[in-house]
Design a protein around this motif. Sequence first.
Motif, PDB file in Angstrom:
ATOM      1  N   GLN A 516       7.610 -93.736  -2.495  1.00 55.50           N
ATOM      2  CA  GLN A 516       6.565 -94.297  -3.333  1.00 55.50           C
ATOM      3  C   GLN A 516       6.325 -93.305  -4.459  1.00 55.50           C
ATOM      4  N   ALA A 517       5.887 -93.812  -5.585  1.00 57.72           N
ATOM      5  CA  ALA A 517       5.819 -92.960  -6.770  1.00 57.72           C
ATOM      6  C   ALA A 517       4.643 -93.359  -7.654  1.00 57.72           C
ATOM      7  N   MET A 518       4.284 -92.437  -8.530  1.00 57.11           N
ATOM      8  CA  MET A 518       3.281 -92.712  -9.559  1.00 57.11           C
ATOM      9  C   MET A 518       3.852 -92.304 -10.907  1.00 57.11           C
ATOM     10  N   VAL A 519       3.715 -93.196 -11.884  1.00 56.84           N
ATOM     11  CA  VAL A 519       4.126 -92.899 -13.252  1.00 56.84           C
ATOM     12  C   VAL A 519       2.860 -92.648 -14.064  1.00 56.84           C
ATOM     13  N   HIS A 549      10.163 -98.341 -18.942  1.00 57.93           N
ATOM     14  CA  HIS A 549      11.271 -99.028 -18.282  1.00 57.93           C
ATOM     15  C   HIS A 549      12.281 -98.025 -17.737  1.00 57.93           C
ATOM     16  N   ARG A 550      12.581 -97.006 -18.511  1.00 60.04           N
ATOM     17  CA  ARG A 550      13.591 -96.029 -18.069  1.00 60.04           C
ATOM     18  C   ARG A 550      13.141 -95.324 -16.789  1.00 60.04           C
ATOM     19  N   VAL A 551      11.871 -94.957 -16.724  1.00 61.32           N
ATOM     20  CA  VAL A 551      11.373 -94.289 -15.520  1.00 61.32           C
ATOM     21  C   VAL A 551      11.349 -95.249 -14.336  1.00 61.32           C
ATOM     22  N   LEU A 552      10.859 -96.469 -14.554  1.00 57.07           N
ATOM     23  CA  LEU A 552      10.792 -97.447 -13.463  1.00 57.07           C
ATOM     24  C   LEU A 552      12.180 -97.791 -12.931  1.00 57.07           C
ATOM     25  N   GLN A 553      13.147 -97.926 -13.820  1.00 59.09           N
ATOM     26  CA  GLN A 553      14.492 -98.257 -13.379  1.00 59.09           C
ATOM     27  C   GLN A 553      15.084 -97.126 -12.550  1.00 59.09           C
ATOM     28  N   ARG A 554      14.837 -95.879 -12.971  1.00 59.12           N
ATOM     29  CA  ARG A 554      15.346 -94.738 -12.210  1.00 59.12           C
ATOM     30  C   ARG A 554      14.687 -94.673 -10.829  1.00 59.12           C
ATOM     31  N   LEU A 555      13.402 -94.947 -10.785  1.00 58.23           N
ATOM     32  CA  LEU A 555      12.709 -94.943  -9.495  1.00 58.23           C
ATOM     33  C   LEU A 555      13.227 -96.057  -8.598  1.00 58.23           C
ATOM     34  N   LYS A 556      13.451 -97.223  -9.160  1.00 64.74           N
ATOM     35  CA  LYS A 556      14.004 -98.336  -8.383  1.00 64.74           C
ATOM     36  C   LYS A 556      15.378 -97.971  -7.839  1.00 64.74           C
ATOM     37  N   TYR A 583      11.075-105.835 -11.369  1.00 69.79           N
ATOM     38  CA  TYR A 583      11.894-104.788 -10.761  1.00 69.79           C
ATOM     39  C   TYR A 583      12.010-105.155  -9.284  1.00 69.79           C
ATOM     40  N   PRO A 584      12.989-106.007  -8.944  1.00 70.14           N
ATOM     41  CA  PRO A 584      13.066-106.568  -7.587  1.00 70.14           C
ATOM     42  C   PRO A 584      13.003-105.492  -6.508  1.00 70.14           C
ATOM     43  N   GLY A 585      12.189-105.763  -5.498  1.00 66.12           N
ATOM     44  CA  GLY A 585      12.063-104.827  -4.393  1.00 66.12           C
ATOM     45  C   GLY A 585      11.035-103.741  -4.619  1.00 66.12           C
ATOM     46  N   VAL A 586      10.427-103.703  -5.791  1.00 64.30           N
ATOM     47  CA  VAL A 586       9.451-102.664  -6.094  1.00 64.30           C
ATOM     48  C   VAL A 586       8.073-103.306  -6.276  1.00 64.30           C
ATOM     49  N   ASP A 587       7.125-102.836  -5.485  1.00 60.20           N
ATOM     50  CA  ASP A 587       5.735-103.286  -5.591  1.00 60.20           C
ATOM     51  C   ASP A 587       5.052-102.402  -6.637  1.00 60.20           C
ATOM     52  N   ILE A 588       4.809-102.961  -7.837  1.00 58.59           N
ATOM     53  CA  ILE A 588       4.228-102.180  -8.927  1.00 58.59           C
ATOM     54  C   ILE A 588       2.735-102.488  -9.018  1.00 58.59           C
ATOM     55  N   ARG A 589       1.931-101.430  -8.943  1.00 57.19           N
ATOM     56  CA  ARG A 589       0.482-101.569  -8.985  1.00 57.19           C
ATOM     57  C   ARG A 589      -0.072-100.789 -10.172  1.00 57.19           C
ATOM     58  N   ILE A 619       5.611 -88.005  -8.346  1.00 57.56           N
ATOM     59  CA  ILE A 619       4.849 -88.190  -9.577  1.00 57.56           C
ATOM     60  C   ILE A 619       5.743 -87.838 -10.758  1.00 57.56           C
ATOM     61  N   HIS A 620       5.797 -88.740 -11.730  1.00 60.21           N
ATOM     62  CA  HIS A 620       6.747 -88.599 -12.841  1.00 60.21           C
ATOM     63  C   HIS A 620       6.024 -88.896 -14.151  1.00 60.21           C
ATOM     64  N   ASN A 621       6.002 -87.942 -15.080  1.00 61.24           N
ATOM     65  CA  ASN A 621       5.465 -88.209 -16.410  1.00 61.24           C
ATOM     66  C   ASN A 621       6.312 -89.271 -17.100  1.00 61.24           C
ATOM     67  N   VAL A 622       5.672 -90.167 -17.812  1.00 64.42           N
ATOM     68  CA  VAL A 622       6.408 -91.276 -18.413  1.00 64.42           C
ATOM     69  C   VAL A 622       7.308 -90.818 -19.556  1.00 64.42           C
ATOM     70  N   ASP A 623       7.022 -89.651 -20.141  1.00 59.74           N
ATOM     71  CA  ASP A 623       7.790 -89.208 -21.310  1.00 59.74           C
ATOM     72  C   ASP A 623       8.872 -88.185 -20.974  1.00 59.74           C
ATOM     73  N   ILE A 624       9.296 -88.129 -19.718  1.00 59.05           N
ATOM     74  CA  ILE A 624      10.327 -87.180 -19.284  1.00 59.05           C
ATOM     75  C   ILE A 624      11.649 -87.905 -19.036  1.00 59.05           C
ATOM     76  N   LEU A 625      12.724 -87.408 -19.655  1.00 52.66           N
ATOM     77  CA  LEU A 625      14.088 -87.845 -19.375  1.00 52.66           C
ATOM     78  C   LEU A 625      14.797 -86.686 -18.687  1.00 52.66           C
ATOM     79  N   SER A 626      15.573 -86.973 -17.649  1.00 52.55           N
ATOM     80  CA  SER A 626      16.230 -85.881 -16.929  1.00 52.55           C
ATOM     81  C   SER A 626      17.411 -86.400 -16.126  1.00 52.55           C
TER      82      SER A 626
END
Length: 759
Positions: A516-519, A549-556, A583-589, A619-626
């Motif tokens: 589980q994660a928080m953006v 989208h990039r962060v959510l896709q990586r988390l998925k 994002y199928p399979g991901v419960d986004i709140r 926990i992932h900042n939305v403006d981080i690419l890595s």
Amino acid sequence: MLQLRQLYQSWKGEEPAEIRPIAGAGSNRQYFRISGADGHTVVGVIGTSRDENHAFIYLTRHFGKRQLPVPTILAVSDDEMRYLQSDLGTTALFDALKGGREAGGRYNVQEQELLLKTIRQLPNFQVRGARGLDWSVCYPQPAFNEESVLFDLNYFKYCFLKPTDLDFHELKLEANFRLFAKDLTAEQVDSFMYRDFQARNIMLDKAGNPYFIDYQGGRRGPFYYDLASFLWQASARYSNKLRRRLIYEYYNSLKNYIEVPSKRHFVDRLSLFVLFRTLQVLGAYGFRGYFERKQHFIDSIPPAIQNLREMLDTVDFHYPYMVDMLRRLVSLPQFAVKEDQPLQRADGYKTAETNVYEAHPADGPATFSKYDGKGPLVVRVFSFSYKKGIPEDESGNGGGYVFDCRSTHNPGRYEPYKKLTGLDEPVIRFLEDDGEILTFLESVYRLADAHVTRYLQRGFTSLMFSFGCTGGQHRSVYSAQHLAEHIHSRFGIEVRICHREQGITQVLRPYSQHMQAMVLAAGLGTRLKPLTDRMPKALVPVGGQPLLHRVLQRLKDAGTDRVVVNVHHFADQIVSYLDGHQYPGVDIRVSDESAALLETGGGLRHAAPLFDPHRPILIHNVDILSNVDLRAFYDLSQDNDATLMVSRRETSRYLLFDDHMRLVGWTNVQTGEVRSPYPDLDVAGCQRFAFSGIHVFSPRLFGMMEEWGEKFSIIDFYLKVCGQARIMGYLKEDLKLMDVGKTDTLDQADTFLRQLENG
């Protein structure tokens, strides 16, 4: 009415367009829905007790300051006999649950989700609502005590017990009543006891989120009372299975706010309050039914008696005479269960640990399977050629599913692809560009997800999926590989792949658990102005895709099944984006910080009720690419209270770690400032690393945030508690990371993304 009209005019500056009475109020107060010329509505209230009104007004304003879901007080008359509050709409939880009640307690998924939302919010209301509250304002008394308990027990005795003509010894019963009252008040808990926590007093917004009303009778008291009151409301007819689930959710939500007692202690204490609450309502039903002759209350007596009967059968209460008297009470002929009125209970037929076969009275006994409860589940996925036959089942369970891929476009008809397989990039591009295979797999995924979920619940050990095509080379290989990866990502279980005609096998090892994660997406994005003057930072495009989208896709892709996104700046744009993208399979709140930006630590704590309290939070900042392997990082962080991804990059501010990579402090190398819980810290002997904006947080730490304000930095929190908690750093030597929170880095982001894609 005239004075209420004048109060509205004074507040709004204009005459109301319409005032309509609201039916169904449970007290002597009168409620009116008042419409303005613009169509906006508020609720006007005329009370009969200044003290009661004063309690409600004070509590509402206090709860509002705590950012709890209550109406807003808009205007109050000088004598506090009339007031205006925000209109929470017309849908009460009681109305939304009508179908489940009428079905005898069989609540559907949507209704159960409403109950879960409500019960998760209750500890927040009870614990945070109690902080700083002036208990002397509570009406009609400030605290739950022995005197009030004895009053209710005697109310039961005189209004219900005596009219049944049951013979009992009053002195012996009184002695047990006093012992019972002493036990109920033995624990002093500084929580707000709603006292009338029921579905009629909970309003729902359009998203189904609960808002609380009619708490003016609340006082300081034990949190068990409201839980018992809500879950053992006789007319609700909640099954034992549903009650257990709601208690579990409440207990885990409570952990976010206080140090909870052990489960055994919690259940024992709750049982006392369930018994007390049942006797309370029987007293009320007796008075309203036997004396006032109101049929609704007479009809409510049998299910309440059944609740009491079940409690006496399952709980060992230590009040011998009272229990003996109650057993004789529920055995009276007038309370006997008739053959054509089955008991509203679920006895359960245990198979797997999740008790998935708990029965409903309408269904009769459940059956058993010799395969139940064996787990863990292993899924096998095959590709094959129909010319060589369907793969054999090795488990003895029957073979599972076989899907025919031959209806989709075949790349094998074209010369460039004849020697390639569905694992090769040119074939993948052919199939995905054509699109038929994607539509085909969408249905397969839905079917597979439901089946795997059920097998996991039942504790089955084996499930098989097979995909066939003409040669077992292109379409079947592509489909099998993608379903296998989908199941592995979604459920984290072991998946074995066999491309039979290609002689290729692969094992996808099980994850330790789902992520589980928080953006963190609530920031103002001031470094990205003027872009962020019209959109939130989270939706700024990078490489043609929004950062979010990039962060959510990586988390998925890493196997995350729940993500919380916090919002503040242009919150409506982010919510609209999430509503329009799946994002199928991901419960986004969504954790809404529209009222106030709470910073990283305050935002995390604000979102606490939205998480599973048993799993760490990435926990992932939305403006981080890595290039961080989020799954691997999450897995290695399981034993820590928090793990911070760090790097060697140059900066003016560094986190300080000891030789074992345990956080010990922070320093600003330009100013020489040092912060640490260790007064004699040798800064020169510490390792210095820069924080990356990615970390894993254990919900165990929520309990250490209790004394913090509403708004604070998570790094400040880590630095404060690192002397007591295990806050670790993780250095990824080959880390490639870019913070795209500034305009000058946006231009470099496309190049950085290409570098990541090329390894």
